[in-house]
Design an enzyme around this catalytic site. Structure first.
Site, PDB file in Angstrom:
ATOM      1  N   GLU A  31      -9.118 -54.819  40.658  1.00  0.00           N
ATOM      2  CA  GLU A  31      -8.097 -54.309  39.890  1.00  0.00           C
ATOM      3  C   GLU A  31      -8.247 -53.421  38.662  1.00  0.00           C
ATOM      4  O   GLU A  31      -8.940 -53.866  37.668  1.00  0.00           O
ATOM      5  CB  GLU A  31      -7.110 -55.342  39.530  1.00  0.00           C
ATOM      6  N   GLY A  36      -1.369 -58.570  38.807  1.00  0.00           N
ATOM      7  CA  GLY A  36       0.266 -58.530  38.929  1.00  0.00           C
ATOM      8  C   GLY A  36       0.735 -57.221  39.305  1.00  0.00           C
ATOM      9  O   GLY A  36       1.911 -57.388  40.025  1.00  0.00           O
ATOM     10  N   CYS A  39       4.966 -54.691  40.448  1.00  0.00           N
ATOM     11  CA  CYS A  39       5.898 -55.867  40.308  1.00  0.00           C
ATOM     12  C   CYS A  39       5.933 -56.415  39.111  1.00  0.00           C
ATOM     13  O   CYS A  39       6.993 -56.349  38.374  1.00  0.00           O
ATOM     14  CB  CYS A  39       5.828 -56.756  41.560  1.00  0.00           C
ATOM     15  N   ALA A  94     -11.907 -49.352  42.411  1.00  0.00           N
ATOM     16  CA  ALA A  94     -12.887 -49.463  43.670  1.00  0.00           C
ATOM     17  C   ALA A  94     -12.596 -48.285  44.574  1.00  0.00           C
ATOM     18  O   ALA A  94     -11.359 -48.126  44.705  1.00  0.00           O
ATOM     19  CB  ALA A  94     -12.852 -50.956  44.297  1.00  0.00           C
ATOM     20  N   GLY A 243      11.890 -42.397  45.098  1.00  0.00           N
ATOM     21  CA  GLY A 243      10.807 -43.230  46.233  1.00  0.00           C
ATOM     22  C   GLY A 243       9.600 -43.309  45.551  1.00  0.00           C
ATOM     23  O   GLY A 243       8.992 -42.799  44.397  1.00  0.00           O
ATOM     24  N   HIS A 414      30.806 -78.538  46.010  1.00  0.00           N
ATOM     25  CA  HIS A 414      31.921 -78.068  45.205  1.00  0.00           C
ATOM     26  C   HIS A 414      31.802 -78.305  44.066  1.00  0.00           C
ATOM     27  O   HIS A 414      31.638 -79.285  43.367  1.00  0.00           O
ATOM     28  CB  HIS A 414      33.270 -78.563  45.957  1.00  0.00           C
TER      29      HIS A 414
END
Ligand code: NAI
Length: 436
Positions: A31, A36, A39, A94, A243, A414
């Protein structure tokens, strides 16, 4: 040699890593930024934290701090989980150098029996003049710099444009959305789209639909044509929310597997055209959603462990975190009919729902789409409080092929929003009886 090398530590990569490592595989996860992914760090979580806290007269620095606290807590939780599962997290970019090999930015080679591409996506810039002007940002830039904006102009009325419009408009900023298609979030049920537009207008957002932006000029100001009239609107910030693109460019320093418009082509087992290389999440297209990537990541880990995937990967529910919330799963009535499926819908309007009245009385509805002959639930569209929670019950029903009769059986408490589900099922059964 590791069993699995995962490129990308977003929801998909992390889910795959945890499941594979807990199942006994040796896993390295690469990473370059923060665990994470989009998101958690620049997408859903920060946006939902802002949607939760933004309001008239809100303290922007407190809001930014709260958002950071939530993000940091979740990120540190994920780091701890990865560590506990003995996933080797490599904080580096990477590139893939072969069917079983990866090289990190410091030149270190890595070898794995299988590779998983979980690189996600990044905000797309439009091929229009003015994208690099001062004041023009994507969601990444806007979420990094939380402060009031005098005039926020948003290009693109998809989920990102709408949710960020909601944050700034509910805090009292002047917000305009310019959307090329004839309605907002065009992949939503038409009625959900209409309700959303109404609520945004009520909040003070100016919405132009059927208005494609042609250029951004210094100022910045945005030029577009709406109802055959050219408009130029000035703003202090222009958000480009048109997008997202798969982050697959420069990922392969060897022959790449088959790609279509940058998306990796995969088979039903998430294998690319190179059998040892798997891919999931935004990088393979479809709904660009964290929960889809997670389910796919776990499925790949299960397959590598020699198991049948435990979690379903369809249907994928989608939610919009406005007020009321919007959520849908499966087919809309229009989609079912377009596919030649005989379908019938049942609708309940929430005007008489006690809990809705208690919590503010905003209008809303629940629509359920049933197969005319088998009565199975094909899809659901919700516009109500807690729609993002209620959709899970309906996702379960679509996943398991439950019928209207099944859905009528449980006693729902309810007073709750969920009582509307019972009423929508009853309306569906009445419509089914008429069609019989
Ligand atoms: P999107 O593809 O959903 O919407 C972009 C919109 O921009 C489209 O409606 C398009 O017609 C419009 N557009 C493109 N060019 C334009 C132009 N020149 N002028 C005016 N309008 C133009 O993309 P978005 O909103 O950026 O979201 C990206 C992905 O992230 C989506 O797949 C979405 O599902 C996901 N996401 C989901 C969230 C959720 O589920 N709550 C939250 C945030 C993102």
């Amino acid at each position: 040699m590791h069993d699995l090398l995962i490129i990308g530590g977003g929801p998909g990569g992390c889910a795959a890593a945890l499941r594979a490592a807990k199942g006994g595989l040796s896993v390295a996860l690469f990473e370059a930024r923060q665990v994470g992914g989009t998101c958690l760090n620049r997408g859903c979580i920060p946006t939902k934290a802002l949607l939760h806290g933004a309001g008239p007269g809100c303290d922007w620095s407190a809001l930014a701090a709260e958002k950071e606290t939530v993000v940091a807590a979740l990120r540190s939780g994920m780091e701890k989980q990865l560590k506990a599962a003995k996933v080797e997290v490599v904080p580096a970019q990477a590139v893939i150098t072969g069917p079983h090999t990866v090289r990190t930015s410091d030149g270190v080679p890595w070898e794995g029996t299988s590779l998983l591409v979980a690189v996600g996506s990044y905000p797309a810039l439009l091929p229009l003049p003015g994208m690099d002007l001062p004041g023009v940002v994507t969601s990444d830039g806007l979420l990094e710099d939380i402060r009031p904006r005098d005039r926020l102009l948003i290009i693109g009325g998809g989920v990102i444009g709408v949710e960020l419009a909601w944050v700034w408009a509910s805090a009292g900023c002047r917000v305009t959305i310019v959307e090329a298609l004839d309605r907002l979030i065009a992949n939503l049920d038409r009625e959900l789209s209409q309700s959303l537009t109404m609520e945004l207008k009520r909040l003070g957002v100016t919405v132009y639909t059927g208005a494609s932006v042609a250029e951004i000029v210094p100022g910045p100001a945005v030029r577009f044509t709406h109802k055959e009239t050219e408009q130029v609107l000035a703003a202090d910030t222009v958000l480009v929310a048109a997008g997202r693109r798969p982050a697959t460019a420069n990922l392969f320093a060897c022959e790449a597997p088959v790609l279509t418009h940058g998306f990796l082509k995969v088979d039903q087992l998430f294998r690319t055209s190179i059998p040892s290389i798997y891919a999931i999440g935004d990088a393979i297209g479809g709904a660009m959603l964290a929960h889809k990537a997670e389910a796919e990541g776990e499925a790949v880990a299960d397959l590598l462990l020699g198991m049948v995937p435990r979690r379903g990967i369809s249907p994928i529910p989608s939610c919009v975190y406005t007020q009321p919330e919007l959520a849908q799963v499966g087919l809309t009535l229009d989609e079912a009919r377009a596919q030649g499926i005989p379908a019938v819908s049942g609708k309940c309007v929430l005007g008489g729902n006690g809990r809705t009245l208690i919590e503010g009385g905003k209008r809303g509805f629940v629509k359920l789409v049933f197969h005319r002959d088998s009565h199975t639930l094909l899809g659901a569209q919700l516009c109500c409080y807690r729609a993002s929670d209620l959709i899970s019950e309906l996702t379960l029903a679509v996943t398991l092929g439950l019928t209207a009769e099944h859905l009528l059986r449980p006693v729902r408490p309810h007073p709750t929003f969920a009582e509307a589900l019972t009423q929508a099922v009853e309306a569906g059964l009445e419509a089914l009886e008429k069609q019989a």
